[in-house]
Structures are given as C-alpha cells and as structure tokens.
Design an enzyme around this catalytic site. Structure first.
Site, PDB file in Angstrom:
ATOM      1  N   HIS A  43      39.716  41.231  45.004  1.00 41.35           N
ATOM      2  CA  HIS A  43      38.381  41.198  45.609  1.00 41.35           C
ATOM      3  C   HIS A  43      38.296  42.166  46.785  1.00 41.35           C
ATOM      4  CE1 HIS A  43      38.566  36.944  43.938  1.00 41.35           C
ATOM      5  NE2 HIS A  43      37.478  37.428  43.372  1.00 41.35           N
ATOM      6  N   GLN A  67      28.807  29.270  33.662  1.00 42.48           N
ATOM      7  CA  GLN A  67      29.754  30.070  32.892  1.00 42.48           C
ATOM      8  C   GLN A  67      31.040  29.320  32.558  1.00 42.48           C
ATOM      9  OE1 GLN A  67      29.996  33.016  36.199  1.00 42.48           O
ATOM     10  NE2 GLN A  67      32.186  33.103  35.713  1.00 42.48           N
ATOM     11  N   LYS A 155      39.834  43.896  35.402  1.00 39.69           N
ATOM     12  CA  LYS A 155      40.670  42.819  34.861  1.00 39.69           C
ATOM     13  C   LYS A 155      39.887  42.002  33.834  1.00 39.69           C
ATOM     14  CE  LYS A 155      42.662  38.417  35.936  1.00 39.69           C
ATOM     15  NZ  LYS A 155      41.483  37.729  35.408  1.00 39.69           N
ATOM     16  N   SER A 190      44.379  37.150  40.266  1.00 38.58           N
ATOM     17  CA  SER A 190      43.305  36.276  39.802  1.00 38.58           C
ATOM     18  C   SER A 190      43.281  35.033  40.663  1.00 38.58           C
ATOM     19  CB  SER A 190      43.529  35.885  38.338  1.00 38.58           C
ATOM     20  OG  SER A 190      42.655  34.847  37.940  1.00 38.58           O
TER      21      SER A 190
END
Length: 280
Positions: A43, A67, A155, A190
């Site tokens: 990020h 989502q 990614k 992640s």
C-alpha cells in the site's frame, strides 16, 4: 473518533461525504489509493507513487462487504485503524476517507454490473460475485471522489484488469498500475498474510520462489500447458497446499495461452484455511 481527529489534525480525516465534498472542492489532479486497511509496504508504494504524481492524495479505508462471498472471511479480515492512520500521517497523505457503508451505498447504481462469460475465470470462477462487488464499490468511490488517477497494485492482477477496463470506459479517471511488492522471501505482500503462522509464511515464500524460478525456465520450453499441470501437482505434493488454479494467461486479455510472450502464471491456493493469490 474525536481522539483520531485530535491526533491526526495535520492530515484531514473525512468521515462522511459532506466532509469529503468540502475538502476536495476546487482541487485538481487528485490521486486516489483505495484500500481496505491493514496497510503494508505494498500500500505504501502505491501511496508514494500518488504523492509523486498528484497534487493531492486521498486514501480510502473501507472494508467492502459486497466483495466478500464468505461472511466469515469478511468478519476476520484484519483491521487496525490506529496503526493505519499513523502510517498515513508519516507519509504526509493529504486526505483519509473513512466512509460508513451508507456513505458508499446510499445511491443506486444506474448500470447493473455483470461479468461476461469470458471473464468468469481465475478468481471470478471460484469467488462468485467477488468482482461484481469490487467493480461496484470502485464505481461508487470513483463517482464520490472523482480522482484524476487511481493507483492499484498488480498483485491482484485480475482485479486490476477488470477495474481498469470498466472505470476507464465509464469515467475520466485513469488507473495507474503499480508493481507487486514482495518481502525478503519473495512472498507478495498482502493484508491476509497476517493470518498465517510463521511456519506457513515461510511455506508461502517457498511457493513464490519456486514459481519465480519455474517461470524463468519456461522461456526455453515447449508444451507449456502440460508443464503447468505437472508443476501444479508437484506444488500440491511438495507443500501440502490446495490449489484452486495454476494457469498461464496472456496479460493483455487474460486468455489461456501456450506461448510465453506477454504472460503471467496465475495461482490461487490455500495454506490451511488462508487463501492466497499471486502472479509471476
């Protein structure tokens, strides 16, 4: 929330759409970094690129319920707002948008978002409704913020591909693609990595290194489809993982291919109950 406002007064925290409209009024060349929080170096690389290429940078932190096709996955998604705000303050971000669900979903989307049959591949095949949810929220955030540029990482390449196609077709905003950031063991960063044990973090890094080396060797090989299948079975046995898919696809259209030019190897797999994705 008053504590947050007091501690991060130099950085404007926007708690609703009224705050956002007032803060962004008259601003141009706005860079937008959409996140679900639990910020890491991946990020941070997006944010730094936005700060470099934009007059003003706004970062959103919004764990989007639409989502997640698994309610348990939504509930256990890592959250640490205080840590995130400290990181954003250090980076000297101009604005942080912390909307409530009603801020994002209070208006109806005029166009129903539906994936085409050829798009129901990779994660779209295994996570029903996931990308419809991603495109939906990205459409809404783009309408609310109206950024010049949106910064997204490679990614989640399928997500980047689908969002870029939809947003750039329907808005003036441009999607800026940013390279995947990896740790010292070559594991793609992640937010979900925090859910892994030390042992499984090490294993995930071994999977990544294995596939990076495998991709390099493919340049000298033929019958790539069969080699990919052999590699999939090898990874399952060697690392005791469950693989949803391991596929070689063209980066320009995401079609399966047996040629190495303009391709990535895409993988989604489980270590214990944690699902990881990557591409090489």
């Amino acid at each position: 929330m008053f504590y947050l406002l007091k501690c991060f007064i130099q950085m404007k925290i926007l708690l609703n759409n009224i705050d956002l409209n007032e803060a962004l009024f008259g601003k141009s060349n706005i860079g937008f970094v959409p996140t679900m929080g639990s910020l890491h170096d991946g990020h941070i690389s997006l944010i730094k690129k936005s700060l470099k290429l934009s007059n003003k940078t706004i970062v959103s932190i919004f764990v989007n319920p639409k989502q997640f096709n698994n309610k348990k996955d939504y509930k256990r998604y890592p959250r640490n707002i205080k840590k995130d705000l400290r990181i954003l303050k250090r980076l000297k971000v101009d604005f942080v948008y912390l909307p409530e669900i009603e801020d994002v979903y209070k208006f109806a989307n005029k166009v129903k978002i539906k994936l085409k049959k050829q798009d129901k591949i990779l994660c779209a095949k295994y996570r029903k409704g996931h990308f419809e949810g991603v495109i939906n929220v990205m459409t809404r955030l783009t309408q609310i913020i109206n950024p010049s540029k949106i910064f997204m990482g490679e990614k989640d390449f399928q997500q980047l591909f689908l969002v870029k196609r939809y947003i750039e077709k329907n808005f003036k905003s441009k999607i800026i693609s940013c390279k995947t950031i990896r740790d010292k063991n070559k594991l793609a960063l992640s937010s979900r990595n925090i859910l892994l044990t030390k042992k499984n973090l090490k294993k995930a890094g071994q999977v990544a290194r294995n596939l990076i080396l495998f991709k390099k060797k493919l340049f000298k090989k033929k019958d790539l489809k069969n080699l990919i299948l052999i590699k999939k079975n090898e990874l399952i046995k060697k690392f005791d993982i469950k693989i949803d898919y391991l596929e070689l696809r063209n980066t320009k259209n995401l079609r399966l291919t047996n040629k190495i030019k303009d391709t990535k190897i895409f993988i989604a797999y489980y270590i214990s109950s944690v699902r990881l994705i990557d591409n090489f």
